[in-house]
Write an enzyme that holds these catalytic residues in place. Structure first.
Site, PDB file in Angstrom:
ATOM      1  N   ARG A  60       0.871  -1.184   0.000  1.00 11.09           N
ATOM      2  CA  ARG A  60       0.000   0.000   0.000  1.00 11.09           C
ATOM      3  C   ARG A  60       0.906   1.232   0.000  1.00 11.09           C
ATOM      4  O   ARG A  60       1.726   1.387   0.913  1.00 11.09           O
ATOM      5  CB  ARG A  60      -0.913   0.003   1.234  1.00 11.09           C
ATOM      6  CG  ARG A  60      -1.953  -1.134   1.251  1.00 11.09           C
ATOM      7  CD  ARG A  60      -2.764  -1.098   2.531  1.00 11.09           C
ATOM      8  NE  ARG A  60      -3.739  -2.180   2.614  1.00 11.09           N
ATOM      9  CZ  ARG A  60      -5.049  -2.006   2.405  1.00 11.09           C
ATOM     10  NH1 ARG A  60      -5.522  -0.816   2.073  1.00 11.09           N
ATOM     11  NH2 ARG A  60      -5.888  -3.036   2.510  1.00 11.09           N
ATOM     12  N   HIS A  63       2.377   6.852  -0.589  1.00 10.20           N
ATOM     13  CA  HIS A  63       1.363   7.906  -0.557  1.00 10.20           C
ATOM     14  C   HIS A  63       1.807   9.076   0.323  1.00 10.20           C
ATOM     15  O   HIS A  63       2.577   8.906   1.271  1.00 10.20           O
ATOM     16  CB  HIS A  63       0.047   7.369   0.020  1.00 10.20           C
ATOM     17  CG  HIS A  63      -0.557   6.266  -0.784  1.00 10.20           C
ATOM     18  ND1 HIS A  63      -1.454   5.369  -0.246  1.00 10.20           N
ATOM     19  CD2 HIS A  63      -0.404   5.899  -2.086  1.00 10.20           C
ATOM     20  CE1 HIS A  63      -1.818   4.506  -1.184  1.00 10.20           C
ATOM     21  NE2 HIS A  63      -1.190   4.798  -2.310  1.00 10.20           N
ATOM     22  N   LYS A  73       2.265  10.476  10.448  1.00  5.07           N
ATOM     23  CA  LYS A  73       1.590   9.209  10.736  1.00  5.07           C
ATOM     24  C   LYS A  73       2.358   8.440  11.787  1.00  5.07           C
ATOM     25  O   LYS A  73       3.585   8.371  11.740  1.00  5.07           O
ATOM     26  CB  LYS A  73       1.502   8.361   9.453  1.00  5.07           C
ATOM     27  CG  LYS A  73       0.733   9.023   8.336  1.00  5.07           C
ATOM     28  CD  LYS A  73       0.944   8.349   6.995  1.00  5.07           C
ATOM     29  CE  LYS A  73       0.300   9.166   5.887  1.00  5.07           C
ATOM     30  NZ  LYS A  73       0.689   8.707   4.548  1.00  5.07           N
ATOM     31  N   TYR A 133      -3.058   3.295  12.341  1.00  3.91           N
ATOM     32  CA  TYR A 133      -2.175   4.450  12.365  1.00  3.91           C
ATOM     33  C   TYR A 133      -2.928   5.740  12.663  1.00  3.91           C
ATOM     34  O   TYR A 133      -4.072   5.915  12.236  1.00  3.91           O
ATOM     35  CB  TYR A 133      -1.339   4.585  11.098  1.00  3.91           C
ATOM     36  CG  TYR A 133      -2.051   4.548   9.791  1.00  3.91           C
ATOM     37  CD1 TYR A 133      -2.572   3.377   9.280  1.00  3.91           C
ATOM     38  CD2 TYR A 133      -2.149   5.693   9.022  1.00  3.91           C
ATOM     39  CE1 TYR A 133      -3.201   3.344   8.056  1.00  3.91           C
ATOM     40  CE2 TYR A 133      -2.766   5.670   7.780  1.00  3.91           C
ATOM     41  CZ  TYR A 133      -3.291   4.502   7.315  1.00  3.91           C
ATOM     42  OH  TYR A 133      -3.904   4.465   6.093  1.00  3.91           O
ATOM     43  N   ASP A 169      -2.692   2.489  -7.162  1.00  2.00           N
ATOM     44  CA  ASP A 169      -1.242   2.538  -6.905  1.00  2.00           C
ATOM     45  C   ASP A 169      -0.428   2.084  -8.107  1.00  2.00           C
ATOM     46  O   ASP A 169       0.717   2.479  -8.276  1.00  2.00           O
ATOM     47  CB  ASP A 169      -0.905   1.679  -5.674  1.00  2.00           C
ATOM     48  CG  ASP A 169      -1.363   2.342  -4.380  1.00  2.00           C
ATOM     49  OD1 ASP A 169      -1.279   1.692  -3.329  1.00  2.00           O
ATOM     50  OD2 ASP A 169      -1.815   3.514  -4.444  1.00  2.00           O
TER      51      ASP A 169
HETATM   52  C1  LIG Z   1      -6.351   7.035   3.558  1.00  2.00           C
HETATM   53  C2  LIG Z   1      -7.857   7.092   3.612  1.00  2.00           C
HETATM   54  C3  LIG Z   1      -8.631   6.402   2.703  1.00  2.00           C
HETATM   55  N1  LIG Z   1      -9.995   6.470   2.773  1.00  2.00           N
HETATM   56  C4  LIG Z   1     -10.784   5.699   1.804  1.00  2.00           C
HETATM   57  C5  LIG Z   1     -10.500   6.042   0.360  1.00  2.00           C
HETATM   58  C6  LIG Z   1     -10.735   4.735  -0.362  1.00  2.00           C
HETATM   59  O1  LIG Z   1     -12.101   4.606  -0.696  1.00  2.00           O
HETATM   60  C7  LIG Z   1     -10.390   3.667   0.674  1.00  2.00           C
HETATM   61  C8  LIG Z   1      -9.033   3.047   0.463  1.00  2.00           C
HETATM   62  O2  LIG Z   1      -8.094   4.110   0.365  1.00  2.00           O
HETATM   63  P1  LIG Z   1      -6.632   3.828  -0.163  1.00  2.00           P
HETATM   64  O3  LIG Z   1      -6.693   2.859  -1.301  1.00  2.00           O
HETATM   65  O4  LIG Z   1      -5.927   5.145  -0.366  1.00  2.00           O
HETATM   66  O5  LIG Z   1      -5.994   3.091   1.115  1.00  2.00           O
HETATM   67  P2  LIG Z   1      -4.449   2.643   1.249  1.00  2.00           P
HETATM   68  O6  LIG Z   1      -3.937   2.133  -0.054  1.00  2.00           O
HETATM   69  O7  LIG Z   1      -4.409   1.764   2.441  1.00  2.00           O
HETATM   70  O8  LIG Z   1      -3.658   3.987   1.539  1.00  2.00           O
HETATM   71  C9  LIG Z   1      -3.216   4.314   2.845  1.00  2.00           C
HETATM   72  O9  LIG Z   1      -2.073   3.552   3.119  1.00  2.00           O
HETATM   73  C10 LIG Z   1      -0.819   4.171   2.884  1.00  2.00           C
HETATM   74  C11 LIG Z   1       0.264   3.246   3.388  1.00  2.00           C
HETATM   75  C12 LIG Z   1      -0.722   5.493   3.529  1.00  2.00           C
HETATM   76  O10 LIG Z   1       0.316   5.919   4.038  1.00  2.00           O
HETATM   77  C13 LIG Z   1      -1.923   6.342   3.563  1.00  2.00           C
HETATM   78  O11 LIG Z   1      -2.243   6.588   4.923  1.00  2.00           O
HETATM   79  C14 LIG Z   1      -3.093   5.830   2.891  1.00  2.00           C
HETATM   80  O12 LIG Z   1      -3.028   6.361   1.591  1.00  2.00           O
HETATM   81  O13 LIG Z   1     -10.419   4.325   1.944  1.00  2.00           O
HETATM   82  C15 LIG Z   1     -10.645   7.214   3.738  1.00  2.00           C
HETATM   83  O14 LIG Z   1     -11.881   7.278   3.790  1.00  2.00           O
HETATM   84  N2  LIG Z   1      -9.887   7.906   4.644  1.00  2.00           N
HETATM   85  C16 LIG Z   1      -8.526   7.875   4.615  1.00  2.00           C
HETATM   86  O15 LIG Z   1      -7.873   8.523   5.491  1.00  2.00           O
END
Ligand SMILES: Cc1cn([C@H]2C[C@H](O)[C@@H](COP(=O)(O)OP(=O)(O)O[C@H]3O[C@H](C)C(=O)[C@H](O)[C@H]3O)O2)c(=O)[nH]c1=O
Length: 185
Positions: A60, A63, A73, A133, A169
């Protein structure tokens, strides 16, 4: 006593709170503002996040959120283990484009503090990884930025070569094409 170790990029910090074990298991103060403040790690966290990643080899990230919605974080693992990575993307920083990594495990309770101005990612090392986190800035989808996980210029030494990443990603830009919004101060 909470163990606090600055990594090779000293703004990125590994924090391991003590665990008080007894025949029932253990107790740990997993977040104590005063302990971090005493180490000069002054953050006011305003949101808790949790993600579940079901298999090893998921990455993940990388970002970040651009100012004024940038985030520090404080990352920990409550199930399984991850290899966690922070990349310095502050223009003018002596460690610009450099990365540091640390293994975080539910077993030992290590935590990593990723400051503003860093891109963040992790790779799962086990099945069923739950990552919790704290962030000191609210989620702002419009402010999200990123770098492709296997960027050749960053050359992050991931423990996997063929990662499972989200569609979002998979198309993140190269580091060389990043116009970072962060300035080293
Ligand atoms: C980050 C975040 C996401 N979302 C929603 C948006 C999407 O519908 C869903 C998945 O989001 P995303 O694909 O961006 O999640 P990760 O790939 O785990 O990303 C996170 O993991 C990496 C390691 C990071 O450092 C960031 O904190 C963050 O970007 O959760 C939210 O509603 N609130 C939030 O704070």
């Amino acid at each position: 006593m909470t163990s606090i170790t600055r990594l090779d990029i000293p703004e990125v910090v590994l924090i391991t709170p003590p665990r008080f074990a007894d025949p029932r298991g253990y107790f740990s103060e997993t977040y104590k503002k005063s302990a971090l403040d005493a180490a000069g790690l002054n953050h006011v966290f305003i949101q808790d996040n949790e993600s579940l990643s079901t298999v090893p080899g998921i990455i993940r990230g990388l970002h970040f959120q651009a100012p004024p919605f940038s985030q520090a974080k404080l990352v920990r693992v409550v199930s399984g283990a991850i290899y966690d990575v922070a990349v310095d993307i502050r223009k003018g920083s002596p460690t610009y484009g450099k990365w540091v990594g640390a293994t975080l495990t539910a077993e030992k309770g290590e935590q990593i503090l990723i400051p503003h101005g860093f891109a963040h990612a992790f790779c799962t090392l086990t099945p069923d990884v739950r990552v919790l986190y704290k962030v000191d800035g609210a989620y702002s989808k419009a402010s999200e930025g990123g770098i492709i996980w296997n960027d050749p210029d960053l050359a992050i030494d991931w423990p996997v070569s063929n990662a499972l990443v989200s569609e979002k990603d998979e198309i993140l830009p190269r580091f060389k094409d990043l116009d970072s919004p962060f300035i080293y101060a």
